[in-house]
Scaffold this active site. Structure first.
Site, PDB file in Angstrom:
ATOM      1  N   GLN A 252      10.537   8.375  -3.179  1.00 11.44           N
ATOM      2  CA  GLN A 252      10.523   7.262  -2.573  1.00 11.44           C
ATOM      3  C   GLN A 252      11.744   6.494  -2.407  1.00 11.44           C
ATOM      4  O   GLN A 252      11.946   5.689  -1.417  1.00 11.44           O
ATOM      5  CB  GLN A 252       9.121   6.697  -3.262  1.00 11.44           C
TER       6      GLN A 252
ATOM      7  N   ARG B 184      -7.467   7.082  -3.909  1.00  8.15           N
ATOM      8  CA  ARG B 184      -6.395   7.163  -4.889  1.00  8.15           C
ATOM      9  C   ARG B 184      -6.991   5.913  -6.218  1.00  8.15           C
ATOM     10  O   ARG B 184      -7.357   4.952  -5.779  1.00  8.15           O
ATOM     11  CB  ARG B 184      -5.092   6.490  -4.399  1.00  8.15           C
TER      12      ARG B 184
ATOM     13  N   ASP C 102       1.218  -0.745  -9.802  1.00  6.96           N
ATOM     14  CA  ASP C 102      -0.027  -0.560  -9.004  1.00  6.96           C
ATOM     15  C   ASP C 102      -1.351  -1.084  -9.797  1.00  6.96           C
ATOM     16  O   ASP C 102      -2.393  -1.383  -9.176  1.00  6.96           O
ATOM     17  CB  ASP C 102      -0.256   0.866  -8.968  1.00  6.96           C
TER      18      ASP C 102
ATOM     19  N   ARG D 127       1.828   4.255   1.474  1.00  4.78           N
ATOM     20  CA  ARG D 127       2.170   4.070   0.285  1.00  4.78           C
ATOM     21  C   ARG D 127       2.332   2.795  -0.007  1.00  4.78           C
ATOM     22  O   ARG D 127       2.817   1.882   0.737  1.00  4.78           O
ATOM     23  CB  ARG D 127       3.288   4.942  -0.238  1.00  4.78           C
ATOM     24  N   GLY D 128       2.260   2.518  -1.412  1.00  4.60           N
ATOM     25  CA  GLY D 128       2.450   1.127  -1.781  1.00  4.60           C
ATOM     26  C   GLY D 128       1.108   0.247  -2.005  1.00  4.60           C
ATOM     27  O   GLY D 128       0.178   0.469  -1.172  1.00  4.60           O
ATOM     28  N   ALA D 129       0.666  -0.204  -3.200  1.00  9.44           N
ATOM     29  CA  ALA D 129      -0.446  -0.586  -3.642  1.00  9.44           C
ATOM     30  C   ALA D 129      -1.283  -1.579  -2.359  1.00  9.44           C
ATOM     31  O   ALA D 129      -2.319  -1.686  -1.955  1.00  9.44           O
ATOM     32  CB  ALA D 129      -0.753  -1.096  -4.978  1.00  9.44           C
TER      33      ALA D 129
ATOM     34  N   ASN E 151       2.630   2.037 -13.205  1.00  5.56           N
ATOM     35  CA  ASN E 151       3.588   1.898 -11.842  1.00  5.56           C
ATOM     36  C   ASN E 151       4.074   3.586 -11.700  1.00  5.56           C
ATOM     37  O   ASN E 151       3.761   4.145 -12.803  1.00  5.56           O
ATOM     38  CB  ASN E 151       4.616   1.125 -12.164  1.00  5.56           C
ATOM     39  N   LYS E 152       4.666   3.523 -10.677  1.00  5.64           N
ATOM     40  CA  LYS E 152       5.346   5.098 -10.612  1.00  5.64           C
ATOM     41  C   LYS E 152       5.749   5.705 -11.951  1.00  5.64           C
ATOM     42  O   LYS E 152       6.550   5.081 -12.552  1.00  5.64           O
ATOM     43  CB  LYS E 152       6.242   4.984  -9.550  1.00  5.64           C
TER      44      LYS E 152
END
Length: 337
Positions: free
Chosen positions: A184, A81, A225, A47-49, A235-236
């Site tokens: 997260q 993704r 992201d 995870r994490g762009a 973003n999230k």
């Protein structure tokens, strides 16, 4: 404690940190096919762009080493993704490394993936240095989701700023949204800061407004992201809510955005594809059913924060202020088309 890398190349395969196992155990997956990398991305093992982009680059190397059709590999990795533009950016870098030759140069692709990972380490450190310059002595920072070292190829973005502020004696406290539904913040951000000895408290996502009203937050820092050409931010899920509450309380809202997350080909946030994930992420927690049987579920993984709610973008180029369309258009970014 030294934090593990998000991934590492081990001669003939990729070792990828399985973030799903944290905070309980540090487990590295041994990946030898590009399909395994695509699955690790879509299942959120990574995870994490920035980390997603790096993993995808190594996925191309695995495809080349296995003699797989590279066009198929590029398509499969690109589809793993849809929201994070870093994925597309990294794959474009790998395509450029192939050149125009009909033959596949595995060594050139390996060098390109390694260079991309090294560059991320350098660029995230620059971003963090710019971010720390915004924080005053005794600051209290609120953070959403996870943007630490294991989400990148280096020191992290927003969480990296928080960690650096602590190391330099500036940080009083970090507040971490738990970040439903995948937690997260509670599982990854709290784990990273705990490893580094950073004082932090996990809160439920809905508590941020009360915290701000009580005067316990001096700044909000999040990652992203994707940033569109006009400065809208994907973003999230929950980031938009946080930006609105921060604006209502006069608290600066900063977005940490490496250049690879800035997408000038996308005109605004309305044009960004929002990934929707499985209902079970909401109806179940750690395998336990927590929702009423038959309840309908909507599970968007991201939301869009309008540019006018962003106080500034923290990048490796410096801190960017409005007007964002003009400022972003002048950055020396690589072609992402």
């Amino acid at each position: 404690m030294t934090l593990p890398p998000s991934c590492r190349w081990s001669g003939d395969h990729l070792e990828l940190l399985d973030q799903r196992q944290l905070p309980g155990a540090v487990v590295f997956m041994q990946l030898r096919r590009w399909q395994q990398v695509a699955e690790a991305i879509s299942s959120m093992a990574v995870r994490g762009a920035p980390a997603i982009g790096i993993a995808a680059a190594w996925g191309v190397v695995l495809a080349a080493r296995s003699g797989d059709d590279l066009l198929t590999a590029f398509r499969g990795l690109r589809a793993s993704r849809p929201t994070a533009v870093n994925l597309r950016w990294a794959l474009n870098r790998m395509q450029a490394a192939m050149g125009s030759s009909a033959s596949v140069d595995v060594e050139a692709l390996t060098d390109a993936a390694a260079a991309l990972q090294r560059e991320d380490c350098v660029l995230t450190q620059r971003l963090v240095d710019h971010g720390v310059s915004l924080l005053a002595q005794g600051c209290r920072v609120l953070h959403h989701c996870h943007t630490g070292a294991i989400a990148t190829g280096g020191v992290g973005t927003a969480l990296g700023v928080i960690a650096a502020a602590h190391a330099r004696g500036l940080l009083r406290h970090a507040w971490l949204d738990e970040t439903r539904p995948r937690l997260q913040g509670a599982a990854l951000s709290a784990w990273e800061l705990g490893c580094l000895g950073v004082p932090c408290t996990v809160i439920v996502d809905g508590a941020s407004g009360l915290l701000m009203r009580r005067g316990e937050v001096d700044a909000v820092m999040v990652g992203c992201d994707r940033v569109s050409a006009n400065g809208d931010v994907a973003n999230k899920i929950g980031t938009y809510n946080l930006a609105l509450v921060a604006r209502a309380h006069g608290i600066p809202f900063y977005v940490c955005a490496p250049g690879s997350s800035i997408d000038r080909a996308t005109v605004d946030g309305e044009a960004i594809t929002i990934e929707e994930r499985d209902a079970e992420e909401i109806t179940h927690v750690r395998g336990m059913d927590v929702a009423a049987p038959g309840a309908q579920v909507w599970n968007p993984a991201f939301d869009i924060t309008p540019a006018h709610l962003v106080t500034g973008f923290i990048t490796e180029f410096g801190v960017l202020r409005p007007p964002y369309r003009e400022v972003l258009s002048e950055l020396p970014l690589p072609n992402q088309l």
